[in-house]
Design a protein around this motif. Structure first.
Motif, mmCIF file in Angstrom:
data_model
loop_
_atom_site.group_PDB
_atom_site.id
_atom_site.type_symbol
_atom_site.label_atom_id
_atom_site.label_comp_id
_atom_site.label_asym_id
_atom_site.label_seq_id
_atom_site.Cartn_x
_atom_site.Cartn_y
_atom_site.Cartn_z
ATOM 1 N N GLY A 167 -13.080 1.356 4.240
ATOM 2 C CA GLY A 167 -11.356 0.568 3.618
ATOM 3 C C GLY A 167 -10.401 1.460 3.171
ATOM 4 O O GLY A 167 -10.570 2.524 3.464
ATOM 5 N N THR A 168 -9.410 0.843 3.186
ATOM 6 C CA THR A 168 -8.313 1.239 2.782
ATOM 7 C C THR A 168 -7.998 0.930 0.937
ATOM 8 O O THR A 168 -8.371 -0.473 1.155
ATOM 9 N N THR A 169 -7.353 1.517 0.514
ATOM 10 C CA THR A 169 -7.380 1.913 -0.409
ATOM 11 C C THR A 169 -5.840 2.243 -1.284
ATOM 12 O O THR A 169 -5.408 2.955 -0.300
ATOM 13 N N ALA A 170 -5.924 2.003 -2.134
ATOM 14 C CA ALA A 170 -4.459 3.185 -2.784
ATOM 15 C C ALA A 170 -4.875 3.369 -4.156
ATOM 16 O O ALA A 170 -4.960 2.109 -4.835
ATOM 17 N N TRP A 171 -4.106 4.284 -5.030
ATOM 18 C CA TRP A 171 -4.102 4.135 -5.951
ATOM 19 C C TRP A 171 -3.234 3.607 -7.095
ATOM 20 O O TRP A 171 -2.183 2.774 -6.205
ATOM 21 N N GLY A 172 -3.856 3.391 -8.310
ATOM 22 C CA GLY A 172 -2.536 1.859 -8.920
ATOM 23 C C GLY A 172 -3.172 2.344 -10.149
ATOM 24 O O GLY A 172 -4.374 2.157 -10.496
ATOM 25 N N LEU A 173 -1.959 0.761 -11.538
ATOM 26 C CA LEU A 173 -2.326 1.971 -12.685
ATOM 27 C C LEU A 173 -2.862 -0.330 -12.592
ATOM 28 O O LEU A 173 -2.040 -1.376 -12.525
ATOM 29 N N LEU A 174 -4.087 -0.118 -13.951
ATOM 30 C CA LEU A 174 -4.397 -0.971 -14.226
ATOM 31 C C LEU A 174 -3.821 -1.629 -15.635
ATOM 32 O O LEU A 174 -4.014 -1.122 -15.871
ATOM 33 N N LEU A 175 -3.442 -3.033 -15.641
ATOM 34 C CA LEU A 175 -2.492 -3.627 -16.723
ATOM 35 C C LEU A 175 -3.182 -3.929 -17.232
ATOM 36 O O LEU A 175 -3.477 -5.542 -16.768
ATOM 37 N N ASN A 176 -4.075 -4.202 -18.468
ATOM 38 C CA ASN A 176 -4.477 -5.526 -19.512
ATOM 39 C C ASN A 176 -3.684 -6.039 -19.789
ATOM 40 O O ASN A 176 -2.984 -5.884 -21.219
ATOM 41 N N LYS A 177 -3.364 -7.116 -19.057
ATOM 42 C CA LYS A 177 -2.498 -8.210 -19.125
ATOM 43 C C LYS A 177 -2.430 -8.875 -20.325
ATOM 44 O O LYS A 177 -1.537 -8.951 -21.860
ATOM 45 N N THR A 178 -3.580 -9.078 -21.534
ATOM 46 C CA THR A 178 -4.479 -9.691 -22.488
ATOM 47 C C THR A 178 -3.880 -9.269 -23.779
ATOM 48 O O THR A 178 -3.117 -9.410 -24.731
ATOM 49 N N VAL A 322 2.835 6.233 -4.231
ATOM 50 C CA VAL A 322 1.529 6.034 -3.904
ATOM 51 C C VAL A 322 1.414 5.350 -1.900
ATOM 52 O O VAL A 322 1.897 5.067 -1.662
ATOM 53 N N SER A 323 0.239 5.820 -1.819
ATOM 54 C CA SER A 323 -0.205 5.984 -0.209
ATOM 55 C C SER A 323 -1.581 5.014 0.329
ATOM 56 O O SER A 323 -2.630 4.861 -0.805
ATOM 57 N N LEU A 324 -1.319 4.478 1.316
ATOM 58 C CA LEU A 324 -2.651 3.712 1.766
ATOM 59 C C LEU A 324 -3.487 5.286 2.520
ATOM 60 O O LEU A 324 -3.054 6.500 2.914
ATOM 61 N N TYR A 389 -1.631 -6.034 -2.844
ATOM 62 C CA TYR A 389 -1.063 -5.158 -3.998
ATOM 63 C C TYR A 389 -1.314 -4.274 -2.428
ATOM 64 O O TYR A 389 -0.338 -3.052 -2.288
ATOM 65 N N ILE A 390 -2.267 -4.018 -1.706
ATOM 66 C CA ILE A 390 -2.104 -2.861 -0.632
ATOM 67 C C ILE A 390 -0.483 -3.593 0.367
ATOM 68 O O ILE A 390 -0.411 -2.566 0.856
ATOM 69 N N ALA A 391 -0.372 -4.854 -0.147
ATOM 70 C CA ALA A 391 1.152 -4.826 0.945
ATOM 71 C C ALA A 391 1.550 -4.179 0.094
ATOM 72 O O ALA A 391 2.884 -3.658 0.855
ATOM 73 N N LEU A 392 2.012 -4.651 -1.111
ATOM 74 C CA LEU A 392 2.976 -4.208 -1.747
ATOM 75 C C LEU A 392 3.598 -2.697 -1.630
ATOM 76 O O LEU A 392 4.133 -2.188 -1.497
ATOM 77 N N VAL A 393 1.897 -1.738 -1.496
ATOM 78 C CA VAL A 393 1.935 -0.358 -1.266
ATOM 79 C C VAL A 393 2.507 -0.507 0.135
ATOM 80 O O VAL A 393 3.815 0.962 0.391
ATOM 81 N N SER A 394 2.387 -0.892 0.725
ATOM 82 C CA SER A 394 2.907 -0.350 2.778
ATOM 83 C C SER A 394 4.753 -1.119 2.595
ATOM 84 O O SER A 394 5.081 -0.272 3.584
ATOM 85 N N GLU A 395 5.094 -1.762 1.888
ATOM 86 C CA GLU A 395 6.039 -2.345 1.937
ATOM 87 C C GLU A 395 7.412 -1.135 1.247
ATOM 88 O O GLU A 395 7.797 -0.759 1.308
ATOM 89 N N THR A 396 6.969 -1.035 -0.366
ATOM 90 C CA THR A 396 7.689 -0.263 -0.220
ATOM 91 C C THR A 396 7.555 1.622 -1.212
ATOM 92 O O THR A 396 7.903 1.912 -1.622
ATOM 93 N N SER A 397 5.929 2.092 -0.308
ATOM 94 C CA SER A 397 6.367 3.375 -0.302
ATOM 95 C C SER A 397 6.453 4.006 1.089
ATOM 96 O O SER A 397 5.361 3.483 1.658
#
Lengths: 453, 304
Positions: A167-178, A322-324, A389-397
């Motif tokens: 699978g493809t993944t990317a590091w990211g930050l988890l933000l607790n919206k609550t 961030v990279s895929l 998110y994966i799409a965002l990463v491939s667009e922005t990085s």
């Protein structure tokens, strides 16, 4: 005569009982004596079963993961066994803790599973010559024609393919919206910078009871941080950063702790990799770094609402770094007796539409383009968040995938130790960073020398 | 002559029977102890990454050890542990044994209760429980905060982590306690009566009668506990999640050995470490044995 026979049987039975019971009672003793042979008793299952039927094949498949991954993987295995009645699969699964220790022992004893899940440390095992090159099977048993080129590259060493990317993944930050809502802090833009991050995290700490703004992003975060200025931990056999970069990273976190944006050392040190016990799920922090494929596991462990964010960008380069990246691989044991069958199973696991529907994106977005599209079509809300998110990463990085430094276990431990030395003020940041860099270089040198032998 | 050979035949039969009964132990000893020990002795002179053939490097592993900061740290952690945990555990065991030697109602219940921890102590479950108790938001700190005391992260702070494991070890005094209790029951009542007649105070009786007569048992417990604590592993492995952290503060010798062998693929080095441990343990046991003639009193003068 009969008596003697009885005697011997009894003696052997007692021997068995004694051997088993002393095994568990004398754990400590064995550890000090260096017990090389512990797994030997488990072996030979495969051979005996083969003898009974003609084409009967038993494959052993090993992976680590949480409960959800176990359930899904077992379901796929059952499906595979149904479609291939001559195959019996023995699943060897566990949590991440101890997985590689066990595998190392099995490899040493020469009875490793046929199909083995690896992470970014696949390179260490390829270097040790225990992985089966797959080139002979590609195009026959394994179809990689629809797989992403970069993911194939990541499993290619010395022009040979050694693994199937799960699978493809990317590091990211988890933000607790609550937690953000409770603190009255508005969610940042996804094009945020470290300056925004430094401003926002202390506010979270201040407005929340017993929850700190952020957890430390650790070694993985350091890699992303480097990529923001186009530096890379390790590329083409070269280390791509110097000790000044290490100092900068550790100083950044020191500053964050001083502003009370980041968790205090005692909380950070107790951080766990297991989603259920992680700092963010336990409400010790409101932001934590994860791999994007883990979103489901984290969300499932709490009532709080989470959102995936890219890392804060460097304000000079505007890059989030961030990279895929491949999440995990399946690779075959070099001495497997059924390389074709192992290859067929791996192919099924990543290319079969029904199988991948069951697996979902627990190990990241599928690398087979058709399979991925099929999954996106029927994605749940949570899955969609991961895909977007994966799409965002491939667009922005534009950051490339960086393989692990050789000697993964040792280096990771060294990094954590350095963090703790700084947390507890045992050395200054500069001194700790210099020591880290020096030891890292010697670790890498050691591994490179071994490879050449 | 005839008679004699008949006896020896019977004796031989007895020997065979004896060996058959010993067989289970012999198999275990040869296969699980002696075999691995010999192979680890060989491996200690090699570089062996678990997967490729070992390569002979002579004494290099042993030389490397003395320049390895983590090895030195691990030796320090284990010696600190041994020098603190063994005495405190023995003292605790002795005190509780003296208390439990009284005749009172429900004494059996108390004895069982105090013995329980040592049954559970070495287990993974207890180590996990311990971890949860002493975490920063664990039960210990919750109780402390009830008294308005701000607790530490007991297991996540390098200054306190080892202490927590020492307390865990001390808590498992049950095995020594039972042996002490048996020893206390062996002391002849006449001696206490004689001491009472002579007007001995309680401390005097304890130090002049109980302790000397108990010294063979103390000796035994000391050796056993020493060996046990030098090999401590499980609690540190679980509590620190296998890292020996924070900052190597719980990096026990055995834990470092395990890391070297199984996570860093340096089985040769790990084997060399194991042999150093065997050597140190042997020397320490010998010292205790030789010193014993100065402080261990046998009622029969030590002759058996």
């Amino acid at each position: 005569m009969k008596k003697w026979y009885l005697f011997l049987v009894l003696a052997f039975l007692t021997a068995l009982v004694v051997a088993c019971s002393s095994d568990s009672a004398n754990e400590n003793e064995e550890d000090t004596a260096g017990s090389e042979d512990t797994t030997e008793t488990e072996s030979n299952d495969t051979e005996s079963e083969e003898a009974s039927g003609n084409e009967e094949v038993t494959l052993r498949v090993a992976w680590w993961g949480g409960q959800e991954r176990h359930d899904r993987t077992l379901q796929v295995i059952e499906m595979y066994e149904e479609q291939n009645p001559h195959i019996t699969i023995e699943a060897e699964y566990s949590g991440f803790d101890g997985y590689f220790d066990k595998l190392n022992t099995q490899l040493a004893a020469g009875n490793a599973p046929d199909v083995i899940q690896f992470g970014g440390n696949l390179n260490d095992f390829v270097a040790r010559d225990v992985i089966l090159p797959l080139d002979d099977y590609v195009g026959n048993e394994i179809d990689t024609s629809l797989h992403d080129e970069s993911m194939l590259d990541s499993a290619t060493f010395d022009d040979q393919l050694y693994g199937v990317t799960l699978g493809t993944t990317a590091w990211g930050l988890l933000l607790n919206k609550t937690a953000f809502e409770e603190a009255g802090v508005s969610m940042p833009s996804k094009e945020w910078t470290w300056e925004d991050f430094k401003e926002l995290t202390p506010q979270l700490t201040e407005n929340l009871d017993g929850t700190y703004g952020t957890g430390d992003f650790g070694e993985d975060g350091f890699g992303v941080f480097l990529a923001q200025t186009d530096k890379f931990t390790y590329l083409d056999g070269e280390i791509g950063f110097d000790q000044e970069d290490v100092k900068e990273w550790f100083n950044l976190w020191k500053e964050l702790r001083e502003s009370e944006g980041a968790a205090i050392p005692e909380v950070q040190v107790s951080a766990s990799q297991t989603p259920e016990q992680s700092l963010i799920v336990q409400r010790d922090v409101a932001i934590e770094s994860i791999a994007s494929n883990q979103l489901g596991a984290y969300t499932g462990a709490t009532e709080d609402e989470f959102e995936l964010y890219p890392y804060p960008a460097n304000s000079d380069t505007s890059k989030n770094g961030v990279s895929l990246r491949p999440s995990q691989y399946f690779a075959a044991y070099k001495d497997t007796e059924h390389p074709e069958e192992a290859a067929k199973f791996m192919d099924f696991f990543v290319n079969n539409v029904e199988a991948t529907e069951i697996l979902g994106n627990d190990r990241g977005a599928p690398v087979n383009a058709d399979v991925r599209e099929n999954l996106i079509d029927q994605a749940s809300e949570l899955d969609e968040a991961v895909y977007s998110y994966i799409a965002l990463v491939s667009e922005t990085s534009d950051a490339p995938f960086i393989p692990n430094l050789p000697g993964y276990n040792e280096n990771t431990q060294l990094f954590t130790e350095t963090e703790q030395i700084i947390y507890y003020d045992q050395k200054s940041v500069d001194e700790a960073a210099e020591d880290y860099y020096e030891e890292l270089l010697s670790n890498i040198e050691k591994y490179e020398n071994e490879d050449e032998e | 002559m005839k008679k004699k050979s008949k006896i020896s035949k019977g004796k031989r039969k007895q020997y065979i029977a004896a060996y058959v009964f010993l067989l289970p132990w012999l198999i275990g000893f040869l296969g699980l102890v002696l075999g691995p020990m010999i192979s680890s002795l060989y491996l200690s002179f090699t570089r062996f990454d678990l997967l490729n053939t070992p390569e002979w490097i002579g004494l290099a592993n042993f030389q490397e050890m003395f320049q390895d900061d983590r090895w030195i740290a691990s030796a320090k952690v284990t010696s600190t542990f041994v020098f603190i945990a063994v005495p405190t555990q023995l003292i605790a065991a002795l005190l509780v044994a003296v208390l439990l030697n009284k005749k009172m109602a429900g004494i059996g219940f108390y004895r069982t209760t105090y013995y329980l921890p040592s049954l559970l102590g070495g287990s993974v479950a207890i180590a996990i429980l311990w971890k949860n108790l002493f975490e920063i938001d664990g039960l210990v700190n919750q109780v402390l905060s009830f008294f308005n005391i701000q607790g530490q992260g007991w297991i996540s702070h390098p200054d306190y982590a080892l202490g927590t494991i020492i307390i865990l070890a001390t808590w498992q005094f049950g095995a020594s306690m039972v042996i002490f209790l048996a020893g206390l029951k062996q002391i002849p009542k006449e001696l206490y009566e004689a001491a009472a007649v002579d007007g001995g105070t309680k401390p005097q009786v304890f130090f002049r009668v109980t302790l000397p007569l108990l010294s063979p048992v103390i000796f035994f417990n000391l050796v056993i506990e020493l060996i046990k604590s030098i090999q401590v592993f499980t609690s540190a492995f679980i509590i620190s999640e296998g890292t020996g952290g924070p900052i190597n503060s719980t990096l026990f010798y055995t834990l470092y050995l395990y890391q070297k062998g199984f996570t860093q693929f340096e089985m040769g080095y790990a084997s060399a470490m194991a042999w150093i441990l065997v050597f140190v343990l042997g020397v320490m046991t010998l010292i205790i044995f030789f010193s014993s003639k100065y402080w261990v009193h046998y009622e029969d003068g030590g002759k058996l």
